[in-house]
Design a protein around this motif. Structure first.
Motif, mmCIF file in Angstrom:
data_model
loop_
_atom_site.group_PDB
_atom_site.id
_atom_site.type_symbol
_atom_site.label_atom_id
_atom_site.label_comp_id
_atom_site.label_asym_id
_atom_site.label_seq_id
_atom_site.Cartn_x
_atom_site.Cartn_y
_atom_site.Cartn_z
ATOM 1 N N ALA A 170 -16.283 7.694 42.971
ATOM 2 C CA ALA A 170 -15.960 5.947 43.319
ATOM 3 C C ALA A 170 -17.056 5.287 42.827
ATOM 4 N N ASP A 171 -18.029 5.549 43.193
ATOM 5 C CA ASP A 171 -19.890 4.881 43.689
ATOM 6 C C ASP A 171 -20.054 5.583 42.167
ATOM 7 N N ALA A 172 -20.177 6.201 41.582
ATOM 8 C CA ALA A 172 -20.220 6.483 40.552
ATOM 9 C C ALA A 172 -20.071 5.541 39.505
ATOM 10 N N PHE A 173 -18.422 5.397 38.958
ATOM 11 C CA PHE A 173 -17.554 4.095 38.609
ATOM 12 C C PHE A 173 -18.288 2.810 38.910
ATOM 13 N N GLY A 174 -18.268 2.373 40.134
ATOM 14 C CA GLY A 174 -19.003 0.863 40.094
ATOM 15 C C GLY A 174 -20.108 1.240 39.687
ATOM 16 N N HIS A 175 -21.114 1.917 39.943
ATOM 17 C CA HIS A 175 -22.588 1.543 38.622
ATOM 18 C C HIS A 175 -22.307 1.136 37.512
ATOM 19 N N THR A 176 -21.134 2.846 37.016
ATOM 20 C CA THR A 176 -21.296 2.565 35.081
ATOM 21 C C THR A 176 -20.076 1.226 35.548
ATOM 22 N N TYR A 177 -19.583 0.793 35.531
ATOM 23 C CA TYR A 177 -18.552 -0.556 35.461
ATOM 24 C C TYR A 177 -19.723 -1.732 35.642
ATOM 25 N N THR A 178 -20.788 -1.715 36.427
ATOM 26 C CA THR A 178 -22.234 -3.065 36.719
ATOM 27 C C THR A 178 -22.714 -2.738 35.290
ATOM 28 N N ILE A 179 -23.034 -1.600 34.617
ATOM 29 C CA ILE A 179 -23.768 -1.308 33.349
ATOM 30 C C ILE A 179 -22.875 -2.243 32.498
ATOM 31 N N VAL A 222 -22.125 5.881 25.618
ATOM 32 C CA VAL A 222 -22.982 5.015 26.732
ATOM 33 C C VAL A 222 -22.630 4.696 27.642
ATOM 34 N N MET A 223 -20.774 4.598 28.190
ATOM 35 C CA MET A 223 -20.404 5.108 29.453
ATOM 36 C C MET A 223 -20.375 6.204 29.845
ATOM 37 N N SER A 224 -20.252 7.116 29.039
ATOM 38 C CA SER A 224 -19.240 8.814 29.431
ATOM 39 C C SER A 224 -21.293 9.050 29.449
ATOM 40 N N VAL A 225 -22.055 8.802 29.101
ATOM 41 C CA VAL A 225 -23.686 9.188 29.491
ATOM 42 C C VAL A 225 -23.515 8.987 30.549
ATOM 43 N N ILE A 226 -23.387 7.737 31.324
ATOM 44 C CA ILE A 226 -23.884 6.856 32.555
ATOM 45 C C ILE A 226 -22.901 7.581 33.722
ATOM 46 N N LEU A 227 -21.924 7.582 33.394
ATOM 47 C CA LEU A 227 -21.220 8.309 34.656
ATOM 48 C C LEU A 227 -21.142 9.502 34.598
ATOM 49 N N THR A 228 -21.644 10.720 33.703
ATOM 50 C CA THR A 228 -21.639 12.114 33.540
ATOM 51 C C THR A 228 -23.260 12.338 34.491
ATOM 52 N N ASN A 229 -24.030 11.147 34.679
ATOM 53 C CA ASN A 229 -24.734 11.610 35.485
ATOM 54 C C ASN A 229 -24.856 11.271 36.517
ATOM 55 N N GLN A 230 -23.989 9.739 36.911
ATOM 56 C CA GLN A 230 -23.678 9.704 37.473
ATOM 57 C C GLN A 230 -23.712 10.515 38.470
ATOM 58 N N VAL A 231 -22.514 11.388 38.620
ATOM 59 C CA VAL A 231 -22.119 12.570 39.145
ATOM 60 C C VAL A 231 -22.515 13.572 39.068
ATOM 61 N N LEU A 232 -23.702 13.748 38.434
ATOM 62 C CA LEU A 232 -24.650 14.629 38.390
ATOM 63 C C LEU A 232 -25.047 14.786 39.404
#
Length: 511
Positions: free
Chosen positions: A464-473, A420-430
């Motif tokens: 860095a923002d992508a990591f921040g959004h993923t950590y929020t989840i 789940v976290m991998s997909v969220i981070l990947t989509n944020q980056v893409l």
């Protein structure tokens, strides 16, 4: 009952016999858990040495996980049938043998196969270790022995990346597997001498139909889940087909187990309120926490450009915080119940992780390391008390099945969390062309000279923002853990009526 066992029964402290057993079990668990985190560091090296894609080398991790999922369900029955000591020695042999074969792998295909063999042994080490220690200490001291077993769970995330980075740089990737040989030999000899003689219980007939439904079901479901990050979507055939078939097999197993008197996994254990609440809490916690743990080294490696060794060192404060609270939590769980520890523990983890929801490309390391330390303090008060709550009220005969079931749940939830976290981070980056370009540069796919400096700067900030959004989840999922955790016992857990002190004599004596 022997005098030594009687003294143990009347004491809250862990006697020397229990501590010796704990030392043997922890040695095997450290070897197994370290191996998972050490190999995660070696994936880029495998890519280069075997000229393989990341998706291919990632199967060195997935094959291990699938083997674990296949063998864990039969561990409880096999422990009852053949004895925990014999099975533990077999597990060590399979794990060390698989490690040696991995070290001599000549291509990525054989390495993946040897990792699966290694996983067959590694999958049994943890549930067997929990069973051996719980039986050795007796129900009154489950919290303390769970705290001891928590040591390898801390050392794995701390020591794995550090050890892996150092071994790869100093001696080559072969040594991340060869290091298991001397440790495994020592663990085998000590297990042979210290673990109590087996007293296999007359076991019911083996549930072959249950095995044919549960083991392939778990393996196929986790295969589908593990394929999500590589495919980038849940809708891909490689994800949906195995996951749905696996889910259908798992549902079929549940229906079968509810009708069968001696099923492979005793679902009747869920009639125990403490176990049901504990497993619900553990599932949510593992999804959130294991997913978040995946992100920690990635942030330091990809955004901050740290080396593997430095990334491992930067994560260490989390383990140090847990080391401070875990022994205390083990003692207090047996006295005041797990609920009074788990609730504040989850709050501390969420507070620590909240700092990472605001992470930037140049966030203060003092702030981040302090947040990791606070998160570690909470971690030490959470996972082991949850598992103690599940096992403390089980009878002596139920412990093997209970610990097996807890490990299945933890393994499945961990796989779901990382996916789940991998997909969220990947989509944020893409979703950010700049972050995608920066990631391509940091992973060596594109030379930095081909990307404008302004794009790189913007890309680092976007990543860095992508990591921040993923950590929020992850923080939101952790907050949800507070709901089932609220119902955990807030007083000393009473042992089951037939969980008598017969469990204690196995803690003593050298064999």
């Amino acid at each position: 009952m022997t005098t030594q066992a009687a003294d143990a029964a009347g004491s809250d402290k862990l006697d020397s016999g229990v501590l010796k057993v704990a030392g043997v079990v922890v040695l095997g668990a450290i070897m197994s858990i370290l191996d998972i985190t050490v190999v995660s560091v070696a994936l880029p090296t495998f890519q280069r040495d075997f000229n393989a894609t990341y998706a291919t080398v990632a199967w060195t991790m997935t094959a291990y996980t699938l083997a674990l999922a296949t063998v864990i369900p039969i561990t409880g029955w096999a422990a009852d049938r053949f004895g925990t000591k014999r099975l533990y020695l077999l597990s060590l042999t399979l794990f060390v043998g698989g490690s040696v074969l991995c070290s001599v792998a000549w291509d990525i295909g054989p390495l993946i196969v040897f990792r699966a063999l290694q996983g067959l042994g590694g999958g049994m080490l943890m549930p067997l270790g929990m069973t051996i220690m719980t039986r050795a200490a007796g129900p009154d001291r489950v919290g303390r022995v769970m705290a001891v077993l928590g040591v390898p769970m801390l050392l794995g995330p701390i020591g794995g990346p550090i050890l892996g980075g150092w071994l790869i740089e100093a001696a080559g990737w072969h040594w991340i597997f060869l290091i298991n040989l001397p440790i495994g030999v020592i663990a085998f000899v000590l297990s042979l001498r210290i673990l109590p003689k087996d007293k296999p219980q007359p076991s019911e007939s083996f549930d072959f139909l249950g095995m044919l439904l549960l083991s392939p079901g778990l393996a196929l479901f986790l295969y589908g889940v593990s394929s999500v990050p590589g495919e980038g979507t849940v809708a891909a055939g490689k994800v949906l087909i195995p996951a749905l078939i696996g889910l259908a097999l798992l549902v079929s197993f549940v229906l079968h187990a509810l009708r069968k008197e001696h099923a492979l996994i005793d679902l009747g254990l869920f009639k125990n309120r403490n176990l049901t609440i504990s497993t619900t809490t553990l599932s949510l916690f593992t999804v959130a926490f294991m997913g978040a743990m995946l992100l920690l080294p990635s942030y330091f490696l990809q955004v901050r450009g740290e080396t593997t060794l430095h990334a491992g060192l930067l994560i260490a404060p989390q383990g140090l915080g847990a080391m401070l609270t875990m022994p205390m939590a083990g003692r207090l769980t047996d006295r005041i119940g797990p609920g009074k520890l788990v609730l504040p523990g989850i709050v501390l983890i969420a507070l620590g992780m909240s700092a990472f929801t605001q992470v930037t490309a140049d966030s203060s390391y003092v702030l981040l390391l302090g947040a990791l330390f606070v998160s570690g303090l909470g971690m030490g008060m959470t996972m082991m008390p949850i598992m103690s709550a599940a096992l403390a009220s089980l009878t002596h005969q139920q412990v093997a099945r209970g610990s097996t079931m807890m490990n299945i749940i933890q393994q499945t939830a961990g796989s779901i969390g990382t996916a789940v976290m991998s997909v969220i981070l990947t989509n944020q980056v893409l979703n950010s062309p700049e972050a995608t370009a920066y990631s391509a540069v940091t992973q060596g796919q594109v030379p930095a000279s081909q990307v404008a400096p302004a794009v790189l700067d913007q890309g680092q900030s976007s990543l860095a923002d992508a990591f921040g959004h993923t950590y929020t989840i992850a923080v939101v999922l952790l907050a949800l853990c507070l709901i089932p955790a609220f119902f955990l016992p807030r007083k000393r857990i009473e042992k089951a009526p037939d969980a008598t002190d017969e469990a204690l004599p196995v803690a003593v004596g050298m064999h």
